[in-house]
Design an enzyme around this catalytic site. Structure first.
Site, short mmCIF file in Angstrom:
data_model
loop_
_atom_site.label_atom_id
_atom_site.label_comp_id
_atom_site.label_asym_id
_atom_site.label_seq_id
_atom_site.Cartn_x
_atom_site.Cartn_y
_atom_site.Cartn_z
N HIS A 186 65.05 -10.93 131.78
CA HIS A 186 64.57 -10.05 130.71
C HIS A 186 65.64 -9.06 130.25
O HIS A 186 65.32 -8.04 129.65
CB HIS A 186 63.32 -9.29 131.18
CG HIS A 186 62.19 -10.22 131.51
ND1 HIS A 186 61.44 -10.85 130.55
CD2 HIS A 186 61.71 -10.65 132.70
CE1 HIS A 186 60.54 -11.63 131.14
NE2 HIS A 186 60.69 -11.53 132.44
N GLU A 189 77.27 5.22 145.26
CA GLU A 189 77.54 6.58 145.72
C GLU A 189 78.83 6.70 146.52
O GLU A 189 79.44 7.75 146.51
CB GLU A 189 76.35 7.18 146.46
CG GLU A 189 76.02 6.56 147.78
CD GLU A 189 74.83 7.25 148.46
OE1 GLU A 189 74.60 8.44 148.24
OE2 GLU A 189 74.15 6.56 149.23
N TRP A 197 78.43 23.64 147.97
CA TRP A 197 78.15 22.64 146.94
C TRP A 197 77.75 23.44 145.71
O TRP A 197 76.70 24.08 145.70
CB TRP A 197 77.02 21.71 147.38
CG TRP A 197 76.83 20.55 146.46
CD1 TRP A 197 77.52 19.37 146.49
CD2 TRP A 197 75.88 20.44 145.39
NE1 TRP A 197 77.06 18.54 145.48
CE2 TRP A 197 76.05 19.17 144.80
CE3 TRP A 197 74.91 21.29 144.87
CZ2 TRP A 197 75.29 18.73 143.73
CZ3 TRP A 197 74.15 20.84 143.79
CH2 TRP A 197 74.35 19.58 143.24
N ASN A 225 73.18 30.24 151.05
CA ASN A 225 72.82 28.86 150.70
C ASN A 225 71.52 28.92 149.92
O ASN A 225 70.51 29.36 150.47
CB ASN A 225 72.65 28.04 151.98
CG ASN A 225 72.02 26.68 151.72
OD1 ASN A 225 72.21 26.10 150.66
ND2 ASN A 225 71.29 26.17 152.68
N GLY A 226 71.54 28.52 148.66
CA GLY A 226 70.31 28.57 147.86
C GLY A 226 70.62 28.99 146.44
O GLY A 226 71.77 28.93 146.00
N LYS A 243 74.67 16.06 151.39
CA LYS A 243 73.71 15.33 152.21
C LYS A 243 72.27 15.75 151.91
O LYS A 243 71.40 14.92 151.79
CB LYS A 243 74.04 15.57 153.68
CG LYS A 243 73.17 14.80 154.65
CD LYS A 243 73.47 13.33 154.59
CE LYS A 243 72.59 12.52 155.51
NZ LYS A 243 72.57 11.11 155.11
N ARG A 293 76.71 19.14 154.04
CA ARG A 293 75.85 19.92 153.14
C ARG A 293 76.55 20.30 151.83
O ARG A 293 75.92 20.79 150.89
CB ARG A 293 75.37 21.19 153.83
CG ARG A 293 74.63 20.94 155.12
CD ARG A 293 74.19 22.25 155.73
NE ARG A 293 73.27 22.94 154.88
CZ ARG A 293 71.96 22.71 154.84
NH1 ARG A 293 71.44 21.79 155.63
NH2 ARG A 293 71.18 23.39 154.02
N LYS A 336 73.91 2.37 147.50
CA LYS A 336 74.99 2.56 148.49
C LYS A 336 76.35 2.33 147.86
O LYS A 336 77.28 3.09 148.08
CB LYS A 336 74.84 1.59 149.68
CG LYS A 336 73.76 1.83 150.69
CD LYS A 336 73.90 3.06 151.54
CE LYS A 336 73.34 4.25 150.84
NZ LYS A 336 72.00 4.64 151.13
N GLU A 386 68.48 -0.30 147.00
CA GLU A 386 69.20 0.48 148.01
C GLU A 386 70.65 0.00 148.13
O GLU A 386 71.58 0.81 148.25
CB GLU A 386 68.45 0.37 149.35
CG GLU A 386 69.11 1.00 150.56
CD GLU A 386 69.34 2.50 150.45
OE1 GLU A 386 68.85 3.12 149.49
OE2 GLU A 386 70.05 3.04 151.31
N CYS A 440 74.42 24.27 150.77
CA CYS A 440 75.70 24.72 151.29
C CYS A 440 75.52 24.84 152.79
O CYS A 440 74.40 24.81 153.29
CB CYS A 440 76.06 26.09 150.73
SG CYS A 440 76.11 26.12 148.94
O1 M6R Z 1 67.04 14.00 152.93
P1 M6R Z 1 66.30 13.12 151.97
O2 M6R Z 1 65.91 11.83 152.57
O3 M6R Z 1 65.12 13.80 151.34
O4 M6R Z 1 67.34 12.83 150.82
C1 M6R Z 1 66.99 12.11 149.68
C2 M6R Z 1 68.22 11.68 148.91
O5 M6R Z 1 68.95 12.78 148.49
C3 M6R Z 1 69.13 10.77 149.74
O6 M6R Z 1 68.44 9.66 150.24
C4 M6R Z 1 70.31 10.29 148.89
O7 M6R Z 1 69.88 9.44 147.89
C5 M6R Z 1 71.36 9.61 149.79
N1 M6R Z 1 72.67 10.09 149.50
C6 M6R Z 1 71.37 8.15 149.65
O8 M6R Z 1 72.31 7.53 150.47
#
Ligand code: M6R
Length: 615
Positions: free
Chosen positions: A511, A495, A75, A101-102, A610, A27, A492, A488, A2
């Site tokens: 396979h 998400e 969050w 936050n936590g 994030k 966040r 992208k 990757e 958060c």
């Molecule tokens: O801050 P971090 O690199 O540790 O975060 C890891 C993942 O949460 C982060 O890469 C997430 O998968 C992204 N939303 C991908 O775009």
């Protein structure tokens, strides 16, 4: 996961808090709230939704005056993201108000005891339990707020960054931290509190970052007092000068942070290798490695731990380390590694990769590795983050703040740092020839210019995006160094556009996934000339004969794949191991455009945040 913001000083707190919360929305953005002290009252406004929703209702719900206040963007962990669970939370008496936050893990047992003592709860949150525990301690022990916070925190298990104030003592805020970040901005007769420095960057360049298990009592116009939560020892604030600038955290004319961050990659990659790479002298300098060369030299193997995009960068690094430095590498999801009783020895080097430096699973994996005597090296973007502090040594990526939830420049700068590290270790170990080493350095220096050229293909990529924006499924294929890029690319798309996508090593297609291919299935294939080209061409033919739609990322001048594919995007020629730095760019742009065309919230996709500071 958060964002928290607080202010105490002489200015009106509300605009500072609202603007600050907006900067912290990366966040979490399920719900938001603000509490202001004014003339003997604590006025609170909370709402499900974003900070803009809060702004829209706050003025009608309360007076916006007051020079002391706290705010929160959430969050959800405990309880639905509705109004009653939104922060700030008041204690039963209405005197104390808190943002958090936590997670408080033992909140249920504490809640039971408090209910027995007559406390009533209005939300499902662990945070409301904490503020009432503080109130109970304060009453029972007859102590001031700071002491009550300290005693209460010694009874809780979990993680927190909190800010709390007392209606009857409106010249003071108490903050504390364990596991979640907390920065205090120090102005003239005023203090700012936030999860990171972005909410107060235009007011002050001086900040104190609380360490874990530290709390601070912040009094209006006085100095801050730091204490250790466990044993009450006095701690001394280390004031740091902030390197952040306002431009870096604003959109600067781009429609979204994600697009801005995609376009920042040439600059970010250059910033990441600047000062570390001397192609003319054949040198790679990395202070964090130079000081611990023995640990790397004696390493039996390297274990990479990370999550999400950072894990994909780790996979690219596996190929580079093994290829160039001939060190065995294992790449682990931090979330699996931490719970699966892995074999770790003091001869292992663990590399933890994290943009935010706050990912809970990665942090826990680091702690586990350290407890077995492994040497842990961090690759983080956020300076001073928990992972940066917890690791034995490390190298920062200098990507600048990444605000879009979808990681873009973090990925390419992580690969840049890891490539430099692999080259350095290869040189040390004598597993790379001098000419290959120097060529690689020269090639890295050329990468930012080549990324700029790939970015010029943006209009073409946008055109391709239009053709596939309504797809329901997509496949991404790549081989070797570009297999992680396929993963990757799929991540992208998933998400930010909510289209189901899978990444596969191209050869694995036969396979299983080949069964999915028909005329409705777009297949994005990375088919650069140096990466098992002929094999990938065969895979493309297999897709074509099953009527799949082929969108290929190819090396400039490629004619063979152009003939087979429905669309191609070209990238400049580069060495195979650096190609992910280029091939990933069109895939980032493609996801971006598809998400925009589908009307998705690109920078704040649903259900995500994030930094994932919960398990
Ligand atoms: O801050 P971090 O690199 O540790 O975060 C890891 C993942 O949460 C982060 O890469 C997430 O998968 C992204 N939303 C991908 O775009």
């Amino acid at each position: 996961m958060c964002g928290i913001v607080g202010y105490i000083g002489n200015r009106n707190a509300y605009p500072i808090i609202i603007k600050g919360l907006q900067r912290l929305e990366y966040r979490g953005y399920d719900s938001a709230g603000v509490a202001l002290y004014d003339d003997g009252n604590i006025n609170v406004s909370r709402t499900p939704g974003k900070v803009d929703d809060l702004r829209a209702i706050a003025a009608s719900e309360m007076t916006l005056d007051g020079t002391l206040g706290i705010g929160h963007t959430r969050w959800a962990t405990h309880g639905e993201p509705n109004k009653r669970n939104a922060h700030p939370h008041l204690s039963n008496s209405g005197d104390l108000v808190i943002i958090h936050n936590g997670i408080i893990e033992n909140y249920e047992s504490i809640k039971k005891e408090l209910i027995q003592r007559g406390y009533v709860f209005h939300s499902d949150t662990d945070t409301e339990v904490l503020v009432n525990l503080i109130e109970e301690v304060k009453k029972k022990e007859n102590v001031k707020l700071g002491k009550a916070v300290q005693i209460a925190l010694n009874q809780v298990i979990g993680a927190y960054a909190i800010a709390v104030f007392d209606r009857t003592k409106p010249d003071e805020i108490v903050v504390a931290k364990l596991g979640s970040p907390l920065a205090i901005g120090i102005g003239e007769d005023e203090f700012f509190i936030a999860s990171d420095a972005s909410p107060f960057i235009e007011y002050t360049n001086n900040a104190v970052y609380l360490e874990d298990e530290e709390m601070a009592i912040i009094r209006r116009g006085k100095e801050i007092k730091l204490r250790k939560i466990k044993d009450d020892r006095v701690a001394y604030p280390m004031v740091q000068e902030l390197q952040l600038n306002l431009e870096a955290i604003e959109k600067n004319g781009f429609e979204h942070f994600m697009l801005k961050e995609i376009y920042e990659q040439p600059h970010a990659i250059r910033d990441t290798f600047r000062g570390r790479l001397r192609a003319d002298q054949g040198l790679v300098k990395m202070a964090g490695v130079d000081q611990h060369l023995e640990r790397f030299r004696n390493a039996n193997r390297i274990i990479i731990v990370a999550c999400g995009t950072s894990w994909h960068a780790g996979l690219v690094a596996e190929y580079i380390f093994e290829d160039l430095a001939r060190i065995p590498v294992e790449v682990e999801y931090a979330s699996e590694f931490r719970y699966r009783n892995p074999v770790i020895t003091d001869k292992d080097v663990v590399i933890a990769i994290s943009q935010s430096g706050e990912t809970a699973d990665t942090l826990a994996a680091i702690k586990l590795a350290k407890s077995h005597g492994a040497f842990v090296f961090g690759v983080c973007n956020v300076v001073g983050s928990s992972i940066a502090r917890e690791t034995d040594a490390g190298a920062y990526t200098h990507a600048g703040p990444e605000i879009g939830v979808a990681s873009t420049k973090a990925f390419t700068t992580q690969i840049t740092v890891l490539t430099l590290l692999a080259l350095k270790l290869a040189k040390e170990a004598g597993t790379i020839s001098e000419s290959h080493f120097r060529n690689m350095l020269t090639e890295i220096e050329a990468i930012p210019g080549k990324v700029e050229r790939v970015l010029e293909s943006n209009p073409e990529v946008e055109h391709i995006a239009r053709a596939y924006k309504d797809s329901t499924n997509c496949l991404y294929l790549g081989r070797g160094y570009n297999f992680p890029v396929a993963l990757e690319g799929a991540l992208k798309l998933k998400e930010i556009s909510y289209i189901h996508a899978e990444g596969y090593p191209a050869a694995e297609m036969k396979h299983g996934p080949i069964a999915l291919i028909d005329e409705h299935m777009p297949v994005f294939v990375i088919a650069t000339r140096k990466g098992h080209y002929e094999k990938v061409v065969s895979n493309i033919q297999e897709i074509k004969s099953r009527k799949g739609k082929i969108i290929a990322v190819v090396t400039e001048g490629d004619e063979q794949v152009r003939e087979l594919a429905d669309h191609v995007v070209e990238i400049p020629e580069t060495s195979e191991c650096l190609s992910p730095l280029l091939t990933t760019i069109p895939l980032q742009l493609l996801s971006y455009h598809i998400a925009v065309m589908r009307g998705c919230n690109v920078d704040q996709p649903r259900n995500l945040a994030k930094s994932v500071t919960v398990e």
